[in-house]
Design a protein around this motif. Structure first.
Motif, PDB file in Angstrom:
ATOM      1  N   PRO A 160       0.797  -1.225   0.000  1.00  0.00           N
ATOM      2  CA  PRO A 160       0.000   0.000   0.000  1.00  0.00           C
ATOM      3  C   PRO A 160       0.829   1.275   0.000  1.00  0.00           C
ATOM      4  O   PRO A 160       0.291   2.377   0.007  1.00  0.00           O
ATOM      5  CB  PRO A 160      -0.774  -0.123   1.318  1.00  0.00           C
ATOM      6  CG  PRO A 160       0.181  -0.810   2.226  1.00  0.00           C
ATOM      7  CD  PRO A 160       0.962  -1.765   1.365  1.00  0.00           C
ATOM      8  N   TYR A 161       2.178   1.118  -0.006  1.00  0.00           N
ATOM      9  CA  TYR A 161       3.038   2.290   0.137  1.00  0.00           C
ATOM     10  C   TYR A 161       2.855   3.269  -1.017  1.00  0.00           C
ATOM     11  O   TYR A 161       2.783   4.481  -0.808  1.00  0.00           O
ATOM     12  CB  TYR A 161       4.500   1.852   0.237  1.00  0.00           C
ATOM     13  CG  TYR A 161       4.735   0.832   1.317  1.00  0.00           C
ATOM     14  CD1 TYR A 161       4.662   1.180   2.657  1.00  0.00           C
ATOM     15  CD2 TYR A 161       4.995  -0.502   0.998  1.00  0.00           C
ATOM     16  CE1 TYR A 161       4.855   0.235   3.657  1.00  0.00           C
ATOM     17  CE2 TYR A 161       5.184  -1.451   1.977  1.00  0.00           C
ATOM     18  CZ  TYR A 161       5.117  -1.073   3.308  1.00  0.00           C
ATOM     19  OH  TYR A 161       5.304  -2.013   4.286  1.00  0.00           O
ATOM     20  N   ARG A 201       0.259   3.685  -2.831  1.00  0.00           N
ATOM     21  CA  ARG A 201      -1.064   4.313  -2.787  1.00  0.00           C
ATOM     22  C   ARG A 201      -1.106   5.448  -1.771  1.00  0.00           C
ATOM     23  O   ARG A 201      -1.701   6.496  -2.010  1.00  0.00           O
ATOM     24  CB  ARG A 201      -2.120   3.258  -2.469  1.00  0.00           C
ATOM     25  CG  ARG A 201      -3.528   3.798  -2.472  1.00  0.00           C
ATOM     26  CD  ARG A 201      -4.538   2.725  -2.762  1.00  0.00           C
ATOM     27  NE  ARG A 201      -4.418   2.248  -4.127  1.00  0.00           N
ATOM     28  CZ  ARG A 201      -5.217   1.328  -4.652  1.00  0.00           C
ATOM     29  NH1 ARG A 201      -6.165   0.791  -3.931  1.00  0.00           N
ATOM     30  NH2 ARG A 201      -5.059   0.942  -5.899  1.00  0.00           N
ATOM     31  N   TRP A 202      -0.452   5.261  -0.635  1.00  0.00           N
ATOM     32  CA  TRP A 202      -0.394   6.349   0.340  1.00  0.00           C
ATOM     33  C   TRP A 202       0.408   7.530  -0.224  1.00  0.00           C
ATOM     34  O   TRP A 202       0.037   8.689  -0.033  1.00  0.00           O
ATOM     35  CB  TRP A 202       0.236   5.850   1.638  1.00  0.00           C
ATOM     36  CG  TRP A 202      -0.690   5.017   2.458  1.00  0.00           C
ATOM     37  CD1 TRP A 202      -0.823   3.663   2.425  1.00  0.00           C
ATOM     38  CD2 TRP A 202      -1.642   5.469   3.422  1.00  0.00           C
ATOM     39  NE1 TRP A 202      -1.794   3.231   3.306  1.00  0.00           N
ATOM     40  CE2 TRP A 202      -2.310   4.328   3.935  1.00  0.00           C
ATOM     41  CE3 TRP A 202      -1.995   6.724   3.908  1.00  0.00           C
ATOM     42  CZ2 TRP A 202      -3.308   4.403   4.903  1.00  0.00           C
ATOM     43  CZ3 TRP A 202      -2.985   6.806   4.880  1.00  0.00           C
ATOM     44  CH2 TRP A 202      -3.628   5.657   5.360  1.00  0.00           C
ATOM     45  N   GLY A 239      -1.660   9.371  -2.597  1.00  0.00           N
ATOM     46  CA  GLY A 239      -2.608  10.236  -1.899  1.00  0.00           C
ATOM     47  C   GLY A 239      -1.988  11.570  -1.529  1.00  0.00           C
ATOM     48  O   GLY A 239      -2.636  12.616  -1.637  1.00  0.00           O
ATOM     49  N   VAL A 266      -7.635  11.094  -4.211  1.00  0.00           N
ATOM     50  CA  VAL A 266      -7.562  11.073  -2.745  1.00  0.00           C
ATOM     51  C   VAL A 266      -8.442   9.950  -2.203  1.00  0.00           C
ATOM     52  O   VAL A 266      -8.064   9.231  -1.266  1.00  0.00           O
ATOM     53  CB  VAL A 266      -7.985  12.436  -2.157  1.00  0.00           C
ATOM     54  CG1 VAL A 266      -8.062  12.369  -0.634  1.00  0.00           C
ATOM     55  CG2 VAL A 266      -7.015  13.528  -2.592  1.00  0.00           C
ATOM     56  N   ALA A 300      -6.665   6.650  -2.697  1.00  0.00           N
ATOM     57  CA  ALA A 300      -5.508   6.496  -1.826  1.00  0.00           C
ATOM     58  C   ALA A 300      -5.904   6.043  -0.433  1.00  0.00           C
ATOM     59  O   ALA A 300      -5.223   5.216   0.183  1.00  0.00           O
ATOM     60  CB  ALA A 300      -4.737   7.811  -1.757  1.00  0.00           C
ATOM     61  N   TYR A 301      -7.011   6.568   0.052  1.00  0.00           N
ATOM     62  CA  TYR A 301      -7.442   6.248   1.413  1.00  0.00           C
ATOM     63  C   TYR A 301      -8.758   5.465   1.397  1.00  0.00           C
ATOM     64  O   TYR A 301      -9.562   5.559   2.309  1.00  0.00           O
ATOM     65  CB  TYR A 301      -7.564   7.543   2.218  1.00  0.00           C
ATOM     66  CG  TYR A 301      -6.295   8.364   2.145  1.00  0.00           C
ATOM     67  CD1 TYR A 301      -5.125   7.899   2.730  1.00  0.00           C
ATOM     68  CD2 TYR A 301      -6.260   9.567   1.443  1.00  0.00           C
ATOM     69  CE1 TYR A 301      -3.947   8.626   2.644  1.00  0.00           C
ATOM     70  CE2 TYR A 301      -5.081  10.298   1.346  1.00  0.00           C
ATOM     71  CZ  TYR A 301      -3.932   9.820   1.945  1.00  0.00           C
ATOM     72  OH  TYR A 301      -2.762  10.530   1.848  1.00  0.00           O
ATOM     73  N   HIS A 302      -8.909   4.687   0.309  1.00  0.00           N
ATOM     74  CA  HIS A 302     -10.152   3.941   0.132  1.00  0.00           C
ATOM     75  C   HIS A 302     -10.352   2.908   1.222  1.00  0.00           C
ATOM     76  O   HIS A 302     -11.472   2.662   1.662  1.00  0.00           O
ATOM     77  CB  HIS A 302     -10.148   3.270  -1.246  1.00  0.00           C
ATOM     78  CG  HIS A 302     -11.355   2.426  -1.497  1.00  0.00           C
ATOM     79  ND1 HIS A 302     -11.272   1.133  -1.960  1.00  0.00           N
ATOM     80  CD2 HIS A 302     -12.674   2.681  -1.331  1.00  0.00           C
ATOM     81  CE1 HIS A 302     -12.497   0.633  -2.084  1.00  0.00           C
ATOM     82  NE2 HIS A 302     -13.356   1.551  -1.707  1.00  0.00           N
ATOM     83  N   VAL A 331      -9.438   3.017   4.381  1.00  0.00           N
ATOM     84  CA  VAL A 331      -9.941   3.686   5.587  1.00  0.00           C
ATOM     85  C   VAL A 331     -11.394   4.091   5.403  1.00  0.00           C
ATOM     86  O   VAL A 331     -12.245   3.873   6.274  1.00  0.00           O
ATOM     87  CB  VAL A 331      -9.080   4.920   5.911  1.00  0.00           C
ATOM     88  CG1 VAL A 331      -9.649   5.667   7.117  1.00  0.00           C
ATOM     89  CG2 VAL A 331      -7.642   4.515   6.172  1.00  0.00           C
ATOM     90  N   ILE A 332     -11.696   4.664   4.234  1.00  0.00           N
ATOM     91  CA  ILE A 332     -13.059   5.110   3.948  1.00  0.00           C
ATOM     92  C   ILE A 332     -14.013   3.916   3.930  1.00  0.00           C
ATOM     93  O   ILE A 332     -15.132   3.984   4.440  1.00  0.00           O
ATOM     94  CB  ILE A 332     -13.109   5.872   2.602  1.00  0.00           C
ATOM     95  CG1 ILE A 332     -12.296   7.164   2.709  1.00  0.00           C
ATOM     96  CG2 ILE A 332     -14.544   6.188   2.212  1.00  0.00           C
ATOM     97  CD1 ILE A 332     -12.114   7.881   1.385  1.00  0.00           C
TER      98      ILE A 332
END
Length: 483
Positions: A148-149, A151-152, A155, A216, A219-221, A223-224
């Motif tokens: 996931p690096y 993707r973060w 973001g 965005v 990237a934080y999908h 968490v969302i």
């Protein structure tokens, strides 16, 4: 519109520095992203056709499945029924060589068909990795790192991108009426690149706002999604916008599952429940020792769809009843419809090919927007150094100049070399070999940018881009003439 000069200057500085920090990554994301809008057609174009008889009819599927599962019992663990065969999915029945692996890209598959005498024919098949790599390059903003690096990091770049958009609008507002259609191509390099940058930025602003916000979200999908699940009690399904195989613990031998409907009956049952949904692929997998899951990937042109491949529905393989519609166009709940809208606006997965071609053009224009912004920043910085008495660019300016041209021209050349090589060889190895080839070309261009004189840099790298890009149609024409 009047804005205080000091405020405009502050936002101009923010816009400049944020742009130079994120511009190179965004160029790669937009250039590769524009191409990856047509990821599926590109993959079919670059994939070597399988040496198989023509796909059997859907009505013949029970006979094919019976013979295939008798010869390969392990195939029942995870298999795919292809309702719309393509070069990448050339047979009605396919299964992975290694079942139970979680994957996002092409994998080694066994494709099965029947010859004229009704005998089972199987071949090992794998689609080209090039199209998938270009899409990954877009998602990773050009970095050779893994989820996931990446993707973060993407973001963070998307947030900087949003800041650059806001600050750029504020800077341009005071001179909107005067410079909206200004295009001074003969009044010096700085004014030429400023007008090009402003013109492209203003008229593609809505597109960039959508891409920034949706990036965005991606990237934080995770968490969302977790928050959404807690709030709306949504069923856990496929979280990524790619179709991922479910990871399950498989036994080394086949298991007995309850009887399932024939693919033709599954399609008929689905049409009764969702008339507008057109199924393309049926994915079967073993949920446990006595149960199968069935995911149907398809499309409905009347609605926005979750991803480039379309929407997704979970069905009961024994009855054909829809079990989950959270990713199915037209039947989603309100929260998932909102989320799907963001996905669809990012991928252009609505409106057919007209929208896809529009996204391709906007993606390439966006890439040029970041190129022009970086070039404008470099010209402005050198002008400031000249005012302070410098006769040549400083070390920092020269480094950023070499990095900018090497990265941008290296990205374009690298992608062109990948496509040319895939066309030339018909089948192009593993994901690792594709990656190594791209980054080798990228690093060569980067090295050339730092080595050649300033007056030759753009000319040499530009010639490299022209030659590698023109090689694509030349190789295609030559192959067509030979065949």
């Amino acid at each position: 519109m009047k804005i205080r000069t000091d405020i405009v200057q502050m936002y101009r500085d923010i816009h400049s520095w944020v742009g130079i920090l994120a511009g190179l990554f965004l160029f790669v994301a937009f250039y590769a992203g524009g191409i990856s809008v047509f990821e599926v057609p590109l993959q079919n174009w670059l994939t070597k056709p399988a040496a198989l008889p023509a796909p059997v009819s859907v009505q013949q599927m029970p006979d094919l499945m019976q013979k295939a599962f008798a010869a390969y019992p392990e195939a029942q663990q995870e298999y795919t029924v292809v309702l719309s065969p393509t070069v990448s999915l050339p047979a009605r029945l396919m299964w992975p060589v290694q079942a139970g692996q979680r994957h996002a890209g092409p994998v080694d598959m066994i494709a099965a068909s029947l010859d004229a005498g009704g005998h089972l024919i199987t071949v090992k098949h794998k689609p080209s990795e090039v199209a998938h790599f270009i899409d990954e390059l877009h998602e990773n903003v050009g970095l050779p790192v893994f989820m996931p690096y990446s993707r973060w990091f993407m973001g963070i770049i998307a947030l900087l991108y949003a800041i650059a958009l806001v600050s750029g609008v504020i800077v341009f507002l005071p001179m909107l009426a005067k410079n909206l259609f200004a295009l001074r191509l003969v009044k010096g390099a700085w004014k030429k690149w400023l007008d090009i940058h402003n013109l492209l930025g203003v008229f593609s602003l809505p597109f960039h706002v959508v891409i920034a916000l949706s990036s965005v979200l991606f990237a934080y999908h995770g968490v969302i999604h977790n928050v959404q699940t807690m709030m709306f009690s949504a069923p856990a399904a496929i979280h990524n916008h790619h179709s991922h195989a479910e990871k399950v613990d498989h036994q080394p031998v086949a298991q007995s599952f309850p009887p399932t409907l024939a693919p033709e009956e599954i399609v008929r049952a689905l049409q009764k429940q969702a008339p507008g949904f057109v199924p393309d692929v049926l994915n079967y997998a073993a949920a446990d020792k006595a149960k199968q899951t069935l995911y149907v990937i398809g499309h409905d042109e009347h609605y926005m769809m979750r991803g480039p491949a379309g929407g997704l529905a979970q069905l009961d393989p024994a009855s054909g009843k829809i079990l989950s519609t959270e990713y199915m166009p037209g039947l989603q709940s309100a929260p998932f419809s909102i989320l799907t809208t963001f996905f669809a606006l990012h991928f252009g997965s609505f409106g057919g090919n007209a929208v896809k071609f529009g996204y391709l053009i906007l993606g390439l224009v966006g890439a040029f927007l970041f190129y022009s912004g970086n070039r404008l920043w470099l010209i402005s910085r050198y002008r400031k150094e000249q005012k302070n008495g410098a006769t040549e660019p400083g070390r920092g300016t020269k480094f950023l100049t070499c990095l900018t041209y090497g990265s941008i021209f290296g990205c374009v050349s690298g992608i062109s070399v990948l496509i040319s090589t895939a066309l030339l060889t018909s089948y192009f190895g593993s994901y690792l070999s594709v990656s190594l080839l791209y980054y080798a070309v990228f690093c060569i261009c980067l090295g050339v940018s730092f080595v050649v004189p300033d007056t030759m840099r753009v000319r040499v790298l530009g010639m490299c881009v022209v030659m590698t890009t023109l090689a694509i149609p030349l190789i295609y024409v030559c192959k067509s003439l030979v065949s």
